[in-house]
Scaffold this active site. Structure first.
Site, short mmCIF file in Angstrom:
data_model
loop_
_atom_site.label_atom_id
_atom_site.label_comp_id
_atom_site.label_asym_id
_atom_site.label_seq_id
_atom_site.Cartn_x
_atom_site.Cartn_y
_atom_site.Cartn_z
N ASN A 13 0.87 -1.18 0.00
CA ASN A 13 0.00 0.00 0.00
C ASN A 13 0.91 1.23 0.00
OD1 ASN A 13 -1.80 2.04 0.53
ND2 ASN A 13 -2.37 1.32 2.59
N LYS A 15 0.10 4.20 -0.17
CA LYS A 15 -0.54 5.39 0.41
C LYS A 15 -0.29 6.59 -0.51
CE LYS A 15 -0.29 3.19 4.83
NZ LYS A 15 -0.23 3.29 6.28
N HIS A 99 -9.68 1.27 4.75
CA HIS A 99 -8.42 1.44 5.48
C HIS A 99 -8.64 2.40 6.66
CE1 HIS A 99 -4.32 2.59 6.44
NE2 HIS A 99 -3.95 1.48 5.82
N GLU A 101 -7.05 4.79 7.71
CA GLU A 101 -6.82 6.22 7.39
C GLU A 101 -8.03 6.81 6.66
OE1 GLU A 101 -3.02 5.58 5.51
OE2 GLU A 101 -2.21 4.99 7.45
N GLU A 171 -5.69 -4.92 10.54
CA GLU A 171 -4.68 -3.88 10.74
C GLU A 171 -4.99 -3.12 12.03
OE1 GLU A 171 -2.61 -2.78 6.83
OE2 GLU A 171 -4.28 -1.44 7.09
N GLY A 177 2.22 2.17 10.75
CA GLY A 177 3.19 3.25 10.60
C GLY A 177 3.91 3.63 11.88
N SER A 217 3.13 -2.20 10.32
CA SER A 217 4.58 -2.30 10.55
C SER A 217 5.13 -3.69 10.25
CB SER A 217 4.93 -1.85 11.97
OG SER A 217 4.52 -0.49 12.16
P1 PGA Z 1 2.60 0.18 7.62
O1 PGA Z 1 1.14 0.40 6.96
O2 PGA Z 1 3.13 -1.11 7.04
O3 PGA Z 1 3.40 1.37 7.16
O4 PGA Z 1 2.42 0.11 9.07
C1 PGA Z 1 0.27 -0.67 6.74
C2 PGA Z 1 -1.02 -0.15 6.18
O5 PGA Z 1 -1.50 0.90 6.63
O6 PGA Z 1 -1.63 -0.77 5.29
#
Ligand code: PGA
Length: 256
Positions: A13, A15, A99, A101, A171, A177, A217
């Site tokens: 992803n 983003k 997601h 976010e 998640e 993140g 992460s």
């Molecule tokens: P990350 O993000 O691997 O940077 O923690 C995962 C995601 O939000 O899909």
């Protein structure tokens, strides 16, 4: 992972990172590493703008292209949105839906996630539906209730053929993140619980056949121990997917 019953999927992803000019070098680097027969399904979810370029680089390869969101509407007056049919026509095979976010910054709730899911499936996309609790919810011991509710609302009314094109990504918001990865035990417990909810809703065979990914992460140094768990069928990778070499190391961790 349980390869006998379901696909292993490693999805990146991006983003809101990178640019159109980065797509080709990234794609070529990833394809050079992946060869013709990578050990699992690989998906790269780019910003909308980069989907045509990604579809071109990965055409005819084992890497699929995905989007990070989709409109719930088929077409029409939705300024700023992108429809499922537009995504499919541009070469996307997958789309991430719900997601955290999107939930946090765009007020998406489970009902909207469910509507987007049905729209995406109707247009032939495969969906990666994200669920996961916040830190405060886990501190209260509410994580299983939260995720069960998210799943039940988002998947309500789905039929079995639709579920076949649906992937779940667990998640935990506190792990995204932050570098604060869920332990393999925490991730496995929740992915197993997700499968139990799927069993309740759709029956044992359907639950056994649905891929459940972990995201938050995940990186080359911790992927293997997460992916070794029986109910974790892959990963949704943010930060570590931005570099083709790191991303492919996670794919290789799925080889075991
Ligand atoms: P990350 O993000 O691997 O940077 O923690 C995962 C995601 O939000 O899909």
């Amino acid at each position: 992972m349980n390869r006998r019953y379901r696909k292993t999927i490693i999805a990146g992803n991006w983003k809101m990172n990178r640019d159109v000019s980065d797509v080709r070098p990234y794609g070529e680097a990833l394809l050079a590493l992946a060869g013709k027969k990578p050990p699992c399904e690989i998906v790269v979810c780019t910003p909308f703008l980069m989907i045509p370029a990604a579809a071109e680089v990965f055409r005819g390869s084992p890497v699929a292209v995905g989007a990070q969101d989709v409109s719930e509407a088929d077409n029409g007056a939705r300024t700023g949105e992108v429809s499922a049919s537009q995504l499919a026509a541009a070469g996307a095979k997958y789309v991430i839906i719900g997601h955290s976010e999107r939930r946090e910054y765009h007020g998406e709730d489970d009902a909207l996630v469910g509507r987007k899911l049905k729209t995406a499936l109707r247009h032939g996309l495969r969906a990666i539906v994200c669920v996961g609790e916040r830190a405060a919810q886990r501190e209260k011991g509410a994580e299983f209730d939260v995720v069960r509710r998210q799943l039940r609302e988002a998947l309500y009314g789905l039929d079995l053929p639709q579920l076949k094109n649906t992937v779940i990504a667990y998640e935990p918001v506190w792990a995204i993140g932050t570098g604060n990865t869920a332990s393999p035990l925490q991730a496995e417990e929740m992915c197993r619980d997700i499968r139990l909810t799927l069993r309740d809703m759709f029956g044992a065979a359907a639950a056994r056949g649905t891929s459940v990914l972990y995201g938050g992460s995940m990186k080359p140094s911790n992927a293997a121990e997460l992916l070794a768990r029986p109910d974790i069928d892959g990963g949704l990778i943010g930060g570590a997917s931005l570099n083709a070499k790191d991303f492919y190391e996670i794919v290789r961790a799925a080889e075991q």
